[in-house]
Design a protein around this motif. Structure first.
Motif, short mmCIF file in Angstrom:
data_model
loop_
_atom_site.label_atom_id
_atom_site.label_comp_id
_atom_site.label_asym_id
_atom_site.label_seq_id
_atom_site.Cartn_x
_atom_site.Cartn_y
_atom_site.Cartn_z
N PHE A 164 0.93 -1.32 -0.01
CA PHE A 164 0.10 0.06 0.15
C PHE A 164 0.94 1.15 0.18
O PHE A 164 0.47 2.33 -0.75
N ARG A 165 2.00 1.38 0.80
CA ARG A 165 2.77 2.46 0.69
C ARG A 165 3.47 2.81 -0.72
O ARG A 165 3.67 4.06 -0.91
N VAL A 166 3.47 1.58 -1.50
CA VAL A 166 4.09 2.02 -2.72
C VAL A 166 3.09 2.21 -3.81
O VAL A 166 3.23 3.09 -4.73
N HIS A 167 1.87 1.60 -3.71
CA HIS A 167 0.98 1.83 -4.99
C HIS A 167 -0.39 2.43 -4.46
O HIS A 167 -0.94 2.79 -5.59
N GLY A 168 -0.69 2.63 -3.30
CA GLY A 168 -1.77 3.50 -3.09
C GLY A 168 -3.07 2.98 -3.40
O GLY A 168 -3.55 1.77 -3.29
N TRP A 169 -3.62 3.87 -4.34
CA TRP A 169 -5.03 3.57 -4.81
C TRP A 169 -5.16 2.53 -5.60
O TRP A 169 -6.39 1.77 -5.76
N GLN A 170 -4.00 2.20 -6.41
CA GLN A 170 -4.37 0.86 -7.13
C GLN A 170 -4.60 -0.31 -6.38
O GLN A 170 -5.23 -1.25 -6.85
N ILE A 171 -3.79 -0.36 -5.18
CA ILE A 171 -4.29 -1.57 -4.17
C ILE A 171 -5.50 -1.57 -3.86
O ILE A 171 -6.40 -2.68 -3.71
N ILE A 172 -6.27 -0.37 -3.72
CA ILE A 172 -7.49 -0.27 -3.17
C ILE A 172 -8.55 -0.95 -4.17
O ILE A 172 -9.55 -1.79 -3.98
N VAL A 173 -8.30 -0.70 -5.23
CA VAL A 173 -8.93 -1.28 -6.45
C VAL A 173 -8.77 -2.77 -6.49
O VAL A 173 -9.74 -3.41 -6.77
N ALA A 174 -7.58 -3.35 -6.52
CA ALA A 174 -7.14 -4.55 -6.63
C ALA A 174 -7.92 -5.42 -5.63
O ALA A 174 -8.26 -6.67 -5.60
N GLY A 175 -7.77 -4.73 -4.38
CA GLY A 175 -8.05 -5.59 -3.13
C GLY A 175 -9.60 -5.62 -3.23
O GLY A 175 -10.17 -6.83 -2.65
N ARG A 176 -10.64 -4.96 -3.85
CA ARG A 176 -11.97 -5.15 -4.03
C ARG A 176 -12.19 -6.14 -5.01
O ARG A 176 -13.26 -6.96 -4.90
N LEU A 177 -11.32 -6.51 -6.13
CA LEU A 177 -11.71 -7.61 -7.09
C LEU A 177 -10.96 -8.93 -6.60
O LEU A 177 -11.53 -9.70 -7.19
N LEU A 178 -10.06 -8.81 -5.70
CA LEU A 178 -9.37 -10.07 -5.48
C LEU A 178 -9.81 -10.80 -4.25
O LEU A 178 -10.25 -10.00 -3.46
N SER A 221 -12.18 4.02 -3.87
CA SER A 221 -13.28 2.99 -3.61
C SER A 221 -14.27 2.98 -4.46
O SER A 221 -15.00 1.83 -4.74
N LEU A 222 -14.65 4.25 -5.03
CA LEU A 222 -15.84 4.26 -6.04
C LEU A 222 -15.55 3.44 -7.34
O LEU A 222 -16.46 2.66 -7.84
N LEU A 223 -14.31 3.62 -7.72
CA LEU A 223 -13.95 2.94 -8.69
C LEU A 223 -13.92 1.44 -8.70
O LEU A 223 -14.57 0.72 -9.62
N ALA A 224 -13.37 1.02 -7.36
CA ALA A 224 -13.35 -0.23 -7.08
C ALA A 224 -14.79 -0.94 -6.99
O ALA A 224 -15.06 -2.26 -7.65
N ALA A 225 -15.62 -0.25 -6.27
CA ALA A 225 -16.86 -0.91 -6.18
C ALA A 225 -17.51 -1.21 -7.64
O ALA A 225 -18.49 -1.77 -7.75
N PHE A 226 -17.31 0.17 -8.37
CA PHE A 226 -18.12 0.10 -9.31
C PHE A 226 -17.72 -1.19 -10.53
O PHE A 226 -18.51 -1.83 -11.03
N LEU A 227 -16.42 -1.36 -10.27
CA LEU A 227 -15.94 -2.42 -11.34
C LEU A 227 -16.26 -3.80 -10.79
O LEU A 227 -16.35 -4.65 -11.43
N TRP A 228 -16.33 -3.97 -9.33
CA TRP A 228 -16.74 -5.12 -8.69
C TRP A 228 -18.24 -5.54 -9.25
O TRP A 228 -18.42 -6.77 -9.42
N ALA A 229 -19.05 -4.48 -8.90
CA ALA A 229 -20.54 -4.61 -9.30
C ALA A 229 -20.55 -4.99 -10.67
O ALA A 229 -21.51 -5.58 -11.10
N LEU A 230 -19.75 -4.19 -11.57
CA LEU A 230 -19.99 -4.68 -12.98
C LEU A 230 -19.65 -5.98 -13.31
O LEU A 230 -20.24 -6.65 -14.20
N ALA A 231 -18.67 -6.14 -12.80
CA ALA A 231 -18.00 -7.72 -13.07
C ALA A 231 -19.18 -8.92 -12.70
O ALA A 231 -19.46 -9.92 -13.30
N TYR A 232 -19.70 -8.66 -11.43
CA TYR A 232 -20.93 -9.88 -10.95
C TYR A 232 -22.15 -9.46 -11.78
O TYR A 232 -22.93 -10.31 -11.90
#
Length: 211
Positions: free
Chosen positions: A104-118, A143-154
């Motif tokens: 998280f210290r290195v990647h920040g918001w990308q980890i938030i998106v990946a964490g929602r999908l994995l 978190s909004l982007l992550a939630a949208f991508l997660w909801a879209l996938a399912y």
């Protein structure tokens, strides 16, 4: 009779269906006792096979429910103290949480998106974000982007089954099978990647000693 009992909650649309969808996704995003992916997939399948639910609203409410749940989880991790954090990470491996914190210290918001999908990635990521006092102005958009991508996938899994079968019940059952299959595959891939990374990390000291 059985069919009516299984599909009745979704048939009510604005009265029961939409609040039920939002509530279950929100609950499962805070307390992981509800299989939220199955809920979204089933709702999307029902929206395709029947006319009482609208697919755009299913996607919107699933996104908002997931977003709200993630923000509540982050707030608990940030302001709830050690006991609240221990409650959040119950059942999680301590090394997994530490690993995510370093990433998280290195990647920040990308980890938030990946964490929602994995699989099993969301809680460690949000706990790490809370521990590091990640700013809200960055957390909310990620978190909004992550939630949208997660909801879209399912939702897409539900659209596939609902587009094939006319029966709402069969469409929901097939969507459930698809969600379970995808979850199993992604969980297996994630587990193998973590094992590979652990093996590589274990070999690093040996390489340094021989060098």
């Amino acid at each position: 009779m059985t069919v009516d009992l299984l599909t009745a909650p979704w048939s009510e649309g604005t009265q029961i269906g939409y609040p039920l969808l939002f509530g279950l996704v929100l609950l499962g995003s805070v307390v992981p006792v509800v299989p939220t992916g199955l809920v979204v997939g089933a709702a999307a399948a029902f929206a395709m096979a029947a006319g009482s639910l609208g697919l755009p609203l299913v996607l919107l409410l699933a996104t908002l429910g997931a977003l709200t749940g993630d923000l509540i989880t982050f707030a608990i991790a940030r302001f709830g103290g050690p006991s609240a954090v221990r409650w959040l990470v119950r059942g999680q491996h301590a090394e997994r949480v530490d690993e995510v914190r370093e990433q998280f210290r290195v990647h920040g918001w990308q980890i938030i998106v990946a964490g929602r999908l994995l699989p099993a990635g969301r809680i460690p990521v949000l706990v790490a974000a809370g521990a590091l006092a990640y700013p809200w102005r960055r957390l909310v958009p990620a978190s909004l982007l992550a939630a949208f991508l997660w909801a879209l996938a399912y939702s897409l899994l539900g659209v596939i089954s609902g587009g094939i079968f006319d029966s709402p019940l069969i469409a929901m059952l097939v969507a459930t099978v698809l969600v379970l299959a995808v979850s199993a595959i992604t969980n297996q891939v994630s587990t193998r990647r973590r094992r590979t990374a652990a093996v590589v990390a274990a070999r690093e000291p040996e390489r340094c000693e021989t060098a």
